[in-house]
Design a protein around this motif. Structure first.
Motif: not given
Length: 205
Positions: A52-53, A57-61, A154-159, A178-182
């Motif tokens: 969800r989050v 985050i990944s899509a927004e950034l 947070g780190t993975i999604a932002c990266h 992002s989702v798969v890796t996290a």
């Protein structure tokens, strides 16, 4: 709430008949609470938040990256990490433990609902089993895990978001990665955290 409630419910549904076979149905609450607090609560909450989050985050950034908003911030002397990444990391580190505690509590209620409603177990027996079985170390370990998981998500999604390339297609690709890796990192990290907490908190090994 839904994830926690039905996880607690299915734990009771699957374990009560087996425990009853051995005459240990009085420990159902302890088993459900221990499973939720130590493992299922932190991990399932982290996976739900990742979907969800983390994706948001990944899509927004990612959208900001492909539309050159990140480059514009750098050109104006603004640090994207400080303005965009840090607040998201702090938010995840604060809220994920709170959501985990909520999932644990609701999960125990779900387990009690099934135990009392489906199997006719006495409510006081269930909650006494929960109270007598769960220790402060269990609760501490159940809070440490989501703190680490929040940092990972947070780190993975932002990266992934900040390194997005390739327009709108790249945004979708980054979100998926992002989702798969996290999710994978959370599950793998959970094993090593559980093992480490056994040593640090002197839990049964």
């Amino acid at each position: 709430i839904l994830t926690g409630f039905f996880t607690g419910g299915v734990l009771t549904l699957q374990t009560y008949p087996t425990l009853k076979y051995y005459g240990a149905q009085g420990t159902t609450g302890y088993l459900v609470a221990l499973s939720l607090v130590r493992e299922l609560g932190p991990v399932l909450t982290a996976l739900m938040v990742t979907g969800r989050v983390g994706s948001a985050i990944s899509a927004e950034l990612g959208s900001m990256s492909v539309s050159q908003q990140i480059d514009a911030m750098r050109a104006l002397g603004t640090d994207p990490v400080r303005k965009l990444v840090t607040p998201r990391l702090i938010a995840l580190i604060i809220t994920l433990p709170l959501l985990t505690v909520l999932a644990d509590v609701v999960g125990i209620i779900g387990g009690w609902t099934v135990a009392s409603g489906l199997y006719g177990m006495d409510s006081s027996m269930f909650f006494n089993s929960v109270r007598d079985g769960i220790t402060a170390d269990d609760i501490l370990g159940g809070v440490i895990k989501p703190l680490v998981f929040g940092l990972i998500i947070g780190t993975i999604a932002c990266h992934k978001g900040l390194t997005t390339e390739g327009g709108t297609v790249g945004v979708g690709r980054s979100t998926t990665r992002s989702v798969v890796t996290a999710s994978i990192v959370v599950i793998v990290t959970d094993f090593f955290l559980a093992r480490g907490l056994q040593y640090i908190l002197d839990m049964p090994q």
